[in-house]
Motif scaffolding. Structure first.
Motif, PDB file in Angstrom:
ATOM      1  N   ILE A 162       0.842  -1.200   0.000  1.00  0.00           N
ATOM      2  CA  ILE A 162       0.000   0.000   0.000  1.00  0.00           C
ATOM      3  C   ILE A 162       0.876   1.248   0.000  1.00  0.00           C
ATOM      4  CG2 ILE A 162      -1.629   1.362   1.385  1.00  0.00           C
ATOM      5  CD1 ILE A 162      -2.815  -1.371   2.342  1.00  0.00           C
ATOM      6  N   LEU A 163       1.870   1.270   0.870  1.00  0.00           N
ATOM      7  CA  LEU A 163       2.769   2.428   0.947  1.00  0.00           C
ATOM      8  C   LEU A 163       3.526   2.626  -0.360  1.00  0.00           C
ATOM      9  CD1 LEU A 163       4.159   1.862   4.560  1.00  0.00           C
ATOM     10  CD2 LEU A 163       2.587   3.670   3.829  1.00  0.00           C
ATOM     11  N   ALA A 164       3.991   1.543  -0.961  1.00  0.00           N
ATOM     12  CA  ALA A 164       4.731   1.647  -2.223  1.00  0.00           C
ATOM     13  C   ALA A 164       3.844   2.209  -3.329  1.00  0.00           C
ATOM     14  CB  ALA A 164       5.280   0.281  -2.628  1.00  0.00           C
ATOM     15  N   PHE A 165       2.608   1.752  -3.433  1.00  0.00           N
ATOM     16  CA  PHE A 165       1.697   2.274  -4.458  1.00  0.00           C
ATOM     17  C   PHE A 165       1.395   3.741  -4.223  1.00  0.00           C
ATOM     18  CE2 PHE A 165       0.223  -2.242  -5.208  1.00  0.00           C
ATOM     19  CZ  PHE A 165       0.801  -2.338  -6.465  1.00  0.00           C
ATOM     20  N   LEU A 166       1.211   4.135  -2.957  1.00  0.00           N
ATOM     21  CA  LEU A 166       0.941   5.543  -2.661  1.00  0.00           C
ATOM     22  C   LEU A 166       2.165   6.421  -2.914  1.00  0.00           C
ATOM     23  CD1 LEU A 166      -1.321   5.239   0.505  1.00  0.00           C
ATOM     24  CD2 LEU A 166      -1.999   5.961  -1.790  1.00  0.00           C
ATOM     25  N   LEU A 167       3.364   5.871  -2.734  1.00  0.00           N
ATOM     26  CA  LEU A 167       4.579   6.629  -3.061  1.00  0.00           C
ATOM     27  C   LEU A 167       4.654   6.915  -4.551  1.00  0.00           C
ATOM     28  CD1 LEU A 167       7.479   5.136  -0.935  1.00  0.00           C
ATOM     29  CD2 LEU A 167       6.821   7.530  -1.075  1.00  0.00           C
ATOM     30  N   SER A 168       4.271   5.955  -5.354  1.00  0.00           N
ATOM     31  CA  SER A 168       4.401   6.124  -6.804  1.00  0.00           C
ATOM     32  C   SER A 168       3.247   6.906  -7.421  1.00  0.00           C
ATOM     33  CB  SER A 168       4.526   4.762  -7.487  1.00  0.00           C
ATOM     34  OG  SER A 168       3.356   4.004  -7.295  1.00  0.00           O
ATOM     35  N   GLU A 169       2.072   6.877  -6.800  1.00  0.00           N
ATOM     36  CA  GLU A 169       0.891   7.489  -7.402  1.00  0.00           C
ATOM     37  C   GLU A 169       0.433   8.782  -6.733  1.00  0.00           C
ATOM     38  OE1 GLU A 169      -0.512   6.421 -10.204  1.00  0.00           O
ATOM     39  OE2 GLU A 169       0.878   4.735 -10.307  1.00  0.00           O
ATOM     40  N   LYS A 170       0.985   9.128  -5.597  1.00  0.00           N
ATOM     41  CA  LYS A 170       0.616  10.319  -4.809  1.00  0.00           C
ATOM     42  C   LYS A 170      -0.725  10.140  -4.096  1.00  0.00           C
ATOM     43  CE  LYS A 170       4.342  12.305  -6.137  1.00  0.00           C
ATOM     44  NZ  LYS A 170       5.505  11.875  -5.441  1.00  0.00           N
ATOM     45  N   THR A 171      -1.844  10.036  -4.842  1.00  0.00           N
ATOM     46  CA  THR A 171      -3.137   9.749  -4.223  1.00  0.00           C
ATOM     47  C   THR A 171      -3.812   8.640  -5.010  1.00  0.00           C
ATOM     48  OG1 THR A 171      -4.370  11.363  -5.529  1.00  0.00           O
ATOM     49  CG2 THR A 171      -3.486  12.125  -3.440  1.00  0.00           C
ATOM     50  N   LEU A 172      -4.540   7.808  -4.286  1.00  0.00           N
ATOM     51  CA  LEU A 172      -5.287   6.725  -4.928  1.00  0.00           C
ATOM     52  C   LEU A 172      -6.653   6.604  -4.273  1.00  0.00           C
ATOM     53  CD1 LEU A 172      -2.547   3.951  -5.201  1.00  0.00           C
ATOM     54  CD2 LEU A 172      -3.685   5.080  -7.109  1.00  0.00           C
ATOM     55  N   ARG A 173      -7.643   6.312  -5.098  1.00  0.00           N
ATOM     56  CA  ARG A 173      -8.971   6.023  -4.573  1.00  0.00           C
ATOM     57  C   ARG A 173      -8.980   4.610  -4.020  1.00  0.00           C
ATOM     58  NH1 ARG A 173     -13.585   8.293  -8.465  1.00  0.00           N
ATOM     59  NH2 ARG A 173     -14.765   7.726  -6.603  1.00  0.00           N
ATOM     60  N   TYR A 174      -9.941   4.342  -3.156  1.00  0.00           N
ATOM     61  CA  TYR A 174     -10.061   3.018  -2.550  1.00  0.00           C
ATOM     62  C   TYR A 174     -10.133   1.938  -3.635  1.00  0.00           C
ATOM     63  CZ  TYR A 174     -12.026  -0.946  -0.096  1.00  0.00           C
ATOM     64  OH  TYR A 174     -12.234  -2.204   0.391  1.00  0.00           O
ATOM     65  N   SER A 175     -10.957   2.155  -4.647  1.00  0.00           N
ATOM     66  CA  SER A 175     -11.124   1.150  -5.702  1.00  0.00           C
ATOM     67  C   SER A 175      -9.832   0.934  -6.492  1.00  0.00           C
ATOM     68  CB  SER A 175     -12.259   1.548  -6.653  1.00  0.00           C
ATOM     69  OG  SER A 175     -11.997   2.802  -7.243  1.00  0.00           O
ATOM     70  N   GLU A 176      -9.051   1.980  -6.668  1.00  0.00           N
ATOM     71  CA  GLU A 176      -7.767   1.836  -7.376  1.00  0.00           C
ATOM     72  C   GLU A 176      -6.803   0.980  -6.550  1.00  0.00           C
ATOM     73  OE1 GLU A 176      -7.487   6.002  -9.884  1.00  0.00           O
ATOM     74  OE2 GLU A 176      -7.045   6.064  -7.724  1.00  0.00           O
ATOM     75  N   LEU A 177      -6.751   1.223  -5.242  1.00  0.00           N
ATOM     76  CA  LEU A 177      -5.911   0.401  -4.368  1.00  0.00           C
ATOM     77  C   LEU A 177      -6.367  -1.057  -4.403  1.00  0.00           C
ATOM     78  CD1 LEU A 177      -5.386   2.630  -1.213  1.00  0.00           C
ATOM     79  CD2 LEU A 177      -3.595   1.590  -2.590  1.00  0.00           C
ATOM     80  N   LYS A 178      -7.660  -1.265  -4.342  1.00  0.00           N
ATOM     81  CA  LYS A 178      -8.213  -2.623  -4.365  1.00  0.00           C
ATOM     82  C   LYS A 178      -7.801  -3.343  -5.645  1.00  0.00           C
ATOM     83  CE  LYS A 178     -11.424  -5.756  -3.007  1.00  0.00           C
ATOM     84  NZ  LYS A 178     -10.792  -6.979  -3.353  1.00  0.00           N
ATOM     85  N   ASN A 179      -7.839  -2.657  -6.785  1.00  0.00           N
ATOM     86  CA  ASN A 179      -7.453  -3.263  -8.067  1.00  0.00           C
ATOM     87  C   ASN A 179      -5.958  -3.529  -8.157  1.00  0.00           C
ATOM     88  OD1 ASN A 179     -10.112  -3.283  -8.986  1.00  0.00           O
ATOM     89  ND2 ASN A 179      -9.923  -1.269  -9.940  1.00  0.00           N
TER      90      ASN A 179
END
Length: 114
Positions: A36-53
């Protein structure tokens, strides 16, 4: 759940107060938190559904639990927009962003030694 006055809880608290590695481990422990932290580092902000996918195989219950723990630990901000349908985004706090170097080094180490 452990009782707050149990010997195990008291020992855990004492170790985390006196050892930086133990404290870091307690905050980052969890099967999905590092991803989760790695994805947020690369994307800045993510919606719940984007994280889930992005997190293939994670259950909704587990994603919600891990996000709440990251919020409580001050690593992630939850941004809720008063819209219909509701929209929620997640972003790293400054404390969460300070883990960038550690996460990059962990990724390098893992790639080298897997």
């Amino acid at each position: 759940m452990r009782k707050s006055c149990s010997t195990n809880t008291i020992n855990k608290k004492q170790i985390e107060e006196n050892c930086g590695i133990a404290y870091t481990n307690s905050i980052l422990s969890g099967r999905w938190k590092l991803n989760i932290l790695a994805f947020l580092l690369s994307e800045k902000t993510l919606r719940y559904s984007e994280l889930k996918n992005l997190l293939v195989g994670i259950s909704e219950r587990m994603l919600i639990t891990q996000l709440k723990e990251l919020q409580v630990d001050g690593l992630v901000n939850r941004i809720s927009y008063p819209e219909v349908p509701p929209r929620v985004e997640y972003e790293l706090t400054d404390k969460g962003k300070s883990l960038e170097h550690i996460l990059i080094e962990m990724a390098k180490w893992g790639s080298t030694h897997k």
